[in-house]
Design a protein around this motif. Structure first.
Motif, PDB file in Angstrom:
ATOM      1  N   GLY A 130       0.761  -1.231   0.000  1.00  0.00           N
ATOM      2  CA  GLY A 130       0.000   0.000   0.000  1.00  0.00           C
ATOM      3  C   GLY A 130       0.797   1.289   0.000  1.00  0.00           C
ATOM      4  O   GLY A 130       0.256   2.355  -0.303  1.00  0.00           O
ATOM      5  N   GLY A 131       2.072   1.239   0.366  1.00  0.00           N
ATOM      6  CA  GLY A 131       2.906   2.434   0.302  1.00  0.00           C
ATOM      7  C   GLY A 131       2.669   3.458   1.395  1.00  0.00           C
ATOM      8  O   GLY A 131       3.225   4.560   1.347  1.00  0.00           O
ATOM      9  N   ILE A 132       1.871   3.104   2.399  1.00  0.00           N
ATOM     10  CA  ILE A 132       1.505   4.073   3.431  1.00  0.00           C
ATOM     11  C   ILE A 132       2.714   4.507   4.257  1.00  0.00           C
ATOM     12  O   ILE A 132       2.881   5.687   4.589  1.00  0.00           O
ATOM     13  CB  ILE A 132       0.418   3.488   4.370  1.00  0.00           C
ATOM     14  CG1 ILE A 132      -0.813   3.053   3.560  1.00  0.00           C
ATOM     15  CG2 ILE A 132       0.032   4.510   5.435  1.00  0.00           C
ATOM     16  CD1 ILE A 132      -1.485   4.151   2.795  1.00  0.00           C
ATOM     17  N   ASN A 133       3.572   3.547   4.602  1.00  0.00           N
ATOM     18  CA  ASN A 133       4.714   3.850   5.466  1.00  0.00           C
ATOM     19  C   ASN A 133       5.929   4.360   4.703  1.00  0.00           C
ATOM     20  O   ASN A 133       6.870   4.867   5.317  1.00  0.00           O
ATOM     21  CB  ASN A 133       5.112   2.599   6.263  1.00  0.00           C
ATOM     22  CG  ASN A 133       4.067   2.231   7.296  1.00  0.00           C
ATOM     23  OD1 ASN A 133       3.841   2.955   8.249  1.00  0.00           O
ATOM     24  ND2 ASN A 133       3.397   1.102   7.087  1.00  0.00           N
ATOM     25  N   GLY A 134       5.908   4.220   3.380  1.00  0.00           N
ATOM     26  CA  GLY A 134       7.044   4.626   2.573  1.00  0.00           C
ATOM     27  C   GLY A 134       6.773   5.883   1.770  1.00  0.00           C
ATOM     28  O   GLY A 134       6.969   6.997   2.238  1.00  0.00           O
ATOM     29  N   THR A 135       6.303   5.708   0.539  1.00  0.00           N
ATOM     30  CA  THR A 135       6.138   6.859  -0.351  1.00  0.00           C
ATOM     31  C   THR A 135       5.133   7.872   0.183  1.00  0.00           C
ATOM     32  O   THR A 135       5.360   9.079   0.090  1.00  0.00           O
ATOM     33  CB  THR A 135       5.725   6.384  -1.753  1.00  0.00           C
ATOM     34  OG1 THR A 135       6.752   5.545  -2.286  1.00  0.00           O
ATOM     35  CG2 THR A 135       5.529   7.566  -2.687  1.00  0.00           C
ATOM     36  N   LYS A 136       4.026   7.417   0.724  1.00  0.00           N
ATOM     37  CA  LYS A 136       3.046   8.363   1.277  1.00  0.00           C
ATOM     38  C   LYS A 136       3.692   9.220   2.360  1.00  0.00           C
ATOM     39  O   LYS A 136       3.499  10.441   2.419  1.00  0.00           O
ATOM     40  CB  LYS A 136       1.832   7.621   1.841  1.00  0.00           C
ATOM     41  CG  LYS A 136       0.711   8.540   2.339  1.00  0.00           C
ATOM     42  CD  LYS A 136      -0.523   7.716   2.728  1.00  0.00           C
ATOM     43  CE  LYS A 136      -1.708   8.624   3.065  1.00  0.00           C
ATOM     44  NZ  LYS A 136      -1.519   9.370   4.311  1.00  0.00           N
ATOM     45  N   TYR A 137       4.486   8.581   3.206  1.00  0.00           N
ATOM     46  CA  TYR A 137       5.194   9.297   4.263  1.00  0.00           C
ATOM     47  C   TYR A 137       6.158  10.323   3.664  1.00  0.00           C
ATOM     48  O   TYR A 137       6.229  11.475   4.121  1.00  0.00           O
ATOM     49  CB  TYR A 137       5.949   8.292   5.133  1.00  0.00           C
ATOM     50  CG  TYR A 137       6.831   8.906   6.193  1.00  0.00           C
ATOM     51  CD1 TYR A 137       6.305   9.400   7.388  1.00  0.00           C
ATOM     52  CD2 TYR A 137       8.215   8.983   6.002  1.00  0.00           C
ATOM     53  CE1 TYR A 137       7.125   9.964   8.354  1.00  0.00           C
ATOM     54  CE2 TYR A 137       9.045   9.541   6.962  1.00  0.00           C
ATOM     55  CZ  TYR A 137       8.488  10.022   8.131  1.00  0.00           C
ATOM     56  OH  TYR A 137       9.311  10.579   9.081  1.00  0.00           O
ATOM     57  N   LEU A 138       6.900   9.937   2.628  1.00  0.00           N
ATOM     58  CA  LEU A 138       7.845  10.860   2.004  1.00  0.00           C
ATOM     59  C   LEU A 138       7.138  12.084   1.419  1.00  0.00           C
ATOM     60  O   LEU A 138       7.609  13.217   1.574  1.00  0.00           O
ATOM     61  CB  LEU A 138       8.635  10.144   0.904  1.00  0.00           C
ATOM     62  CG  LEU A 138       9.690   9.134   1.352  1.00  0.00           C
ATOM     63  CD1 LEU A 138      10.364   8.492   0.140  1.00  0.00           C
ATOM     64  CD2 LEU A 138      10.742   9.783   2.245  1.00  0.00           C
ATOM     65  N   THR A 139       6.019  11.852   0.746  1.00  0.00           N
ATOM     66  CA  THR A 139       5.305  12.997   0.162  1.00  0.00           C
ATOM     67  C   THR A 139       4.781  13.926   1.249  1.00  0.00           C
ATOM     68  O   THR A 139       4.798  15.148   1.093  1.00  0.00           O
ATOM     69  CB  THR A 139       4.147  12.535  -0.738  1.00  0.00           C
ATOM     70  OG1 THR A 139       3.207  11.744   0.018  1.00  0.00           O
ATOM     71  CG2 THR A 139       4.661  11.721  -1.917  1.00  0.00           C
ATOM     72  N   GLU A 140       4.320  13.355   2.352  1.00  0.00           N
ATOM     73  CA  GLU A 140       3.830  14.187   3.464  1.00  0.00           C
ATOM     74  C   GLU A 140       4.954  15.006   4.091  1.00  0.00           C
ATOM     75  O   GLU A 140       4.709  16.064   4.671  1.00  0.00           O
ATOM     76  CB  GLU A 140       3.168  13.307   4.521  1.00  0.00           C
ATOM     77  CG  GLU A 140       1.852  12.699   4.053  1.00  0.00           C
ATOM     78  CD  GLU A 140       1.306  11.648   5.007  1.00  0.00           C
ATOM     79  OE1 GLU A 140       2.066  11.211   5.901  1.00  0.00           O
ATOM     80  OE2 GLU A 140       0.130  11.267   4.856  1.00  0.00           O
ATOM     81  N   LYS A 141       6.188  14.501   3.977  1.00  0.00           N
ATOM     82  CA  LYS A 141       7.343  15.203   4.521  1.00  0.00           C
ATOM     83  C   LYS A 141       7.965  16.171   3.508  1.00  0.00           C
ATOM     84  O   LYS A 141       9.002  16.783   3.780  1.00  0.00           O
ATOM     85  CB  LYS A 141       8.408  14.197   4.985  1.00  0.00           C
ATOM     86  CG  LYS A 141       7.986  13.362   6.189  1.00  0.00           C
ATOM     87  CD  LYS A 141       7.753  14.243   7.421  1.00  0.00           C
ATOM     88  CE  LYS A 141       7.357  13.418   8.626  1.00  0.00           C
ATOM     89  NZ  LYS A 141       7.092  14.278   9.802  1.00  0.00           N
ATOM     90  N   GLY A 142       7.343  16.293   2.337  1.00  0.00           N
ATOM     91  CA  GLY A 142       7.797  17.281   1.367  1.00  0.00           C
ATOM     92  C   GLY A 142       8.769  16.788   0.325  1.00  0.00           C
ATOM     93  O   GLY A 142       9.336  17.595  -0.431  1.00  0.00           O
TER      94      GLY A 142
END
Length: 357
Positions: A130-142
């Protein structure tokens, strides 16, 4: 540098990254490799998941090369890569350690070039779940970009669209009765199956678009009944709906709820990708594909599945999937074409250098 690409890919395949621990081991391997090449690396952690960001170049525009290092589970032998007839076999060879290896090699090849665009390599641990802990996290961090390439296997085509993901759990109520007198009850299981068949006939299920014939609707799970001699009074079905880029998930849920008095609960709702074919980055990438490969035209298409590109769209980034030639990913004979992986790296380098010309 190109001669080191396949050994790097083989080393990545040997790491069983189907678990969090295995993915973190693969991330650590990639981190050390990038450091050894003199590349700047930043490791981040979220909920125990590790990920890497490596940035080179400078300028007002950012190209993101996003690759996941995790794979689905496989037999032990699938983590022992082997080459046959120009094809490299092994779990993750196509999906998508070939893409990750090519990204890393491209970064090493470009690190001393005068780039006028920033290039950000993202190596993430959890796309398959699902990418929740990886890419989603990165996008939320800018950690964002103007143009994002997810290195999923696309047979050297450019997937500019992907369907959205809407996963629903539907709890269907029946009426219990003795198993010998089923006419006195209402069987929740058969009622649920009938509901599923009705959903397939709803207006949203019949719609199409220029890149897709229709949405995908999968009856993924069904749970109901407790004992043989009782008419089941409760059944839960789970649907995996891949909706078209211009469809509204809220409208889909509304259409389903209008059919039934059952409880409809949304498990996951992820965005589609809707990058335009005339996007300047897409056009530049297509020219690089034609220049490096034997293809007369780059194939532009839509993906039925989803990728981590979905997480960039809400921030205005244009995402595509673009990867080498392979087959049977998630299967027993997953493989990638060796020549294609080499060409893929060359296309990436040509594309990035073309942005500066």
């Amino acid at each position: 540098m190109n001669n080191h690409l396949i050994p790097l890919l083989e080393a990545l395949i040997k790491i069983d990254s189907s678990t969090k621990e295995g993915a973190n081991e693969a991330i650590a391997f990639c981190e050390q490799w990038l450091i050894d090449q003199g590349l700047p690396v930043k490791k981040l952690e979220n909920n125990g998941f590790h990920m890497l960001v490596c940035e080179i170049g400078q300028g007002d525009h950012t190209i993101v090369l996003n690759g996941h290092i995790d794979v689905i589970e496989a037999e032990k032998k699938q983590f022992q890569p082997h080459i046959q007839d120009g094809k490299l076999y092994g779990r993750g060879s196509a999906d998508m350690k070939a893409g990750v290896a090519a990204f890393m090699m491209a970064a090493a090849q470009l690190k001393d070039k005068e780039l006028t665009s920033r290039v950000m390599i993202q190596i993430v641990p959890d796309e398959e779940t699902g990418g929740i802990n990886g890419t989603k996290y990165l996008t939320e961090k800018g950690y964002l970009g103007d143009f994002i390439i997810c290195g999923e296997p696309t047979n050297m085509g450019i997937a500019i669209q992907s369907k959205g993901v809407l996963q629903l759990d539907i709890t269907v109520q029946g009426k219990p009765a003795h198993g010998s007198r089923p006419w006195e009850g209402t069987n929740a299981i058969t009622k649920a199956i009938h509901l599923y068949e009705e959903i397939l006939e709803l207006p949203f299920a019949k719609e199409g678009s220029p890149m897709f014939t229709r949405p995908s609707i999968n009856l993924a799970k069904i749970q109901g009944g407790t004992i043989y001699n009782k008419v089941p009074d409760l059944c839960e079905i789970s649907l995996d709906i891949r909706y078209l880029p211009d469809q509204s998930p809220k409208d889909i849920v509304h259409q389903i709820q209008a059919l039934t008095d059952s409880t409809v609960t949304t498990h996951i709702c992820n965005n589609p990708v809707k990058t335009r074919a005339d996007n300047p980055y897409v056009e530049t990438l297509a020219k690089s594909i034609k220049r490096i490969t034997q293809l007369e035209e780059a194939t532009i298409f839509g993906q039925h599945g989803s990728s981590d590109g979905q997480f960039f769209t809400k921030y205005g980034g244009s995402a595509v999937e673009f990867g080498p030639v392979g087959s049977d990913w998630h299967g027993e004979n997953e493989m990638v074409s060796i020549d294609s992986v080499r060409e893929y790296q060359e296309v990436l380098v040509d594309f990035i250098l073309s942005l500066d010309s």
